[in-house]
Write an enzyme that holds these catalytic residues in place. Sequence first.
Site, PDB file in Angstrom:
ATOM      1  N   HIS A  56       0.852  -1.203   0.000  1.00  0.00           N
ATOM      2  CA  HIS A  56       0.000   0.000   0.000  1.00  0.00           C
ATOM      3  C   HIS A  56       0.881   1.245   0.000  1.00  0.00           C
ATOM      4  O   HIS A  56       2.100   1.154   0.115  1.00  0.00           O
ATOM      5  CB  HIS A  56      -0.990  -0.007   1.168  1.00  0.00           C
ATOM      6  CG  HIS A  56      -0.387   0.099   2.529  1.00  0.00           C
ATOM      7  ND1 HIS A  56       0.364  -0.910   3.101  1.00  0.00           N
ATOM      8  CD2 HIS A  56      -0.436   1.090   3.469  1.00  0.00           C
ATOM      9  CE1 HIS A  56       0.749  -0.542   4.309  1.00  0.00           C
ATOM     10  NE2 HIS A  56       0.284   0.670   4.555  1.00  0.00           N
ATOM     11  N   HIS A  58       1.404   4.027   1.917  1.00  0.00           N
ATOM     12  CA  HIS A  58       1.930   4.837   3.020  1.00  0.00           C
ATOM     13  C   HIS A  58       3.450   4.934   2.967  1.00  0.00           C
ATOM     14  O   HIS A  58       4.147   3.971   2.608  1.00  0.00           O
ATOM     15  CB  HIS A  58       1.470   4.261   4.361  1.00  0.00           C
ATOM     16  CG  HIS A  58       0.009   4.501   4.622  1.00  0.00           C
ATOM     17  ND1 HIS A  58      -0.724   3.747   5.523  1.00  0.00           N
ATOM     18  CD2 HIS A  58      -0.853   5.422   4.112  1.00  0.00           C
ATOM     19  CE1 HIS A  58      -1.969   4.198   5.545  1.00  0.00           C
ATOM     20  NE2 HIS A  58      -2.072   5.207   4.694  1.00  0.00           N
ATOM     21  N   ASP A  60       5.851   4.950   5.089  1.00  0.00           N
ATOM     22  CA  ASP A  60       6.714   4.032   5.841  1.00  0.00           C
ATOM     23  C   ASP A  60       6.777   2.649   5.196  1.00  0.00           C
ATOM     24  O   ASP A  60       7.443   1.753   5.708  1.00  0.00           O
ATOM     25  CB  ASP A  60       6.279   3.931   7.309  1.00  0.00           C
ATOM     26  CG  ASP A  60       4.897   3.345   7.488  1.00  0.00           C
ATOM     27  OD1 ASP A  60       4.015   3.604   6.652  1.00  0.00           O
ATOM     28  OD2 ASP A  60       4.682   2.632   8.488  1.00  0.00           O
ATOM     29  N   HIS A  61       6.118   2.493   4.045  1.00  0.00           N
ATOM     30  CA  HIS A  61       6.187   1.260   3.263  1.00  0.00           C
ATOM     31  C   HIS A  61       6.791   1.484   1.883  1.00  0.00           C
ATOM     32  O   HIS A  61       7.132   0.521   1.205  1.00  0.00           O
ATOM     33  CB  HIS A  61       4.787   0.647   3.119  1.00  0.00           C
ATOM     34  CG  HIS A  61       4.197   0.208   4.418  1.00  0.00           C
ATOM     35  ND1 HIS A  61       4.024  -1.111   4.765  1.00  0.00           N
ATOM     36  CD2 HIS A  61       3.767   0.924   5.484  1.00  0.00           C
ATOM     37  CE1 HIS A  61       3.501  -1.186   5.980  1.00  0.00           C
ATOM     38  NE2 HIS A  61       3.338   0.046   6.433  1.00  0.00           N
ATOM     39  N   HIS A 112      -7.549  -0.686   5.413  1.00  0.00           N
ATOM     40  CA  HIS A 112      -6.530   0.236   5.925  1.00  0.00           C
ATOM     41  C   HIS A 112      -6.324   1.363   4.911  1.00  0.00           C
ATOM     42  O   HIS A 112      -6.323   2.546   5.265  1.00  0.00           O
ATOM     43  CB  HIS A 112      -5.243  -0.530   6.175  1.00  0.00           C
ATOM     44  CG  HIS A 112      -4.115   0.288   6.717  1.00  0.00           C
ATOM     45  ND1 HIS A 112      -4.151   0.891   7.951  1.00  0.00           N
ATOM     46  CD2 HIS A 112      -2.904   0.598   6.176  1.00  0.00           C
ATOM     47  CE1 HIS A 112      -3.015   1.543   8.154  1.00  0.00           C
ATOM     48  NE2 HIS A 112      -2.238   1.375   7.090  1.00  0.00           N
ATOM     49  N   ASP A 134      -0.356  -3.810   6.325  1.00  0.00           N
ATOM     50  CA  ASP A 134      -1.006  -3.308   7.541  1.00  0.00           C
ATOM     51  C   ASP A 134      -2.468  -3.732   7.622  1.00  0.00           C
ATOM     52  O   ASP A 134      -3.271  -3.072   8.287  1.00  0.00           O
ATOM     53  CB  ASP A 134      -0.928  -1.779   7.576  1.00  0.00           C
ATOM     54  CG  ASP A 134       0.459  -1.264   7.912  1.00  0.00           C
ATOM     55  OD1 ASP A 134       1.357  -2.081   8.177  1.00  0.00           O
ATOM     56  OD2 ASP A 134       0.656  -0.032   7.884  1.00  0.00           O
ATOM     57  N   HIS A 172       4.542  -4.435  11.240  1.00  0.00           N
ATOM     58  CA  HIS A 172       4.798  -3.648  12.445  1.00  0.00           C
ATOM     59  C   HIS A 172       4.885  -4.555  13.667  1.00  0.00           C
ATOM     60  O   HIS A 172       4.135  -5.532  13.775  1.00  0.00           O
ATOM     61  CB  HIS A 172       3.699  -2.603  12.690  1.00  0.00           C
ATOM     62  CG  HIS A 172       3.704  -1.476  11.711  1.00  0.00           C
ATOM     63  ND1 HIS A 172       4.567  -0.402  11.822  1.00  0.00           N
ATOM     64  CD2 HIS A 172       2.965  -1.256  10.601  1.00  0.00           C
ATOM     65  CE1 HIS A 172       4.346   0.429  10.817  1.00  0.00           C
ATOM     66  NE2 HIS A 172       3.380  -0.064  10.062  1.00  0.00           N
TER      67      HIS A 172
END
Length: 261
Positions: A56, A58, A60-61, A112, A134, A172
């Site tokens: 996805h 975001h 942090d990915h 998400h 996530d 995570h």
Amino acid sequence: TFSPMTLFPVPAFSDNYIWVLHDGQRALAVDPGEATGVSSWLTQHGLSLDTILITHHHADHTGGVDALREATGARVIGPAFERMPEPLQRVSGGGHIEALGLRFEVLDVPGHTAGHIAFFTPDVDGQPLLFCGDTLFSAGCGRLFEGTPAQMLDSLTQLASLPHNTRVCCTHEYTLANLRFALAVEPGNAALVDHAGHCQQLRERNLPTLPSSIGLEKQINPFLRCREPAVAQAARGHDPATTSETVSVFATLREWKNVFK
């Protein structure tokens, strides 16, 4: 010749894992939010990066994708309908990809984010493997930033139908916090109590609690247990407006988790 696969969670930021799967020569990396740690780990182990998988959009990915692509020439594969670091191969549910000689099925798992996907392969050295970003966490699930409770419940139900021995590689280290919430929901769940103690010991030794398994999650994860009478009762105890519908139980649990301390 057969080369066993190695799976390793490269830590990033405060609580991310960038999963790396390799055959001793070539590697794939999943959701690289930053490049430095992955590059160092690959160099340390003498590996070349072949493929990057993204679940996805975001940051942090995805934050390390451009640097890793530029440094290694790795191909990048990600969701069809989300903003992505170009260029990449875009895929969606029902499709499949080949990487490191493995065939991965692409699953649509919105909730998400609107276009979140997961990657599932039925046999890595005799055991299925799921990269779920996530969507599903150990003892938890992702926040609903872009999707609805019904979408996330459908996504989790789809993942829960995978073989019980599927390794669950989420991104995570939220497990202890998720377990505290799960115990508030279902304090009488013996499997949950046992697993919480096990995970506490792992974290005290700075070891990851992941990967989990689908079978374990069906025993301990309240978001996969919305049809259990004790879980539904706990949801109604938190919000008396909760109905007997599974999606209502799920929605209440997710709202409760959002404010749980």
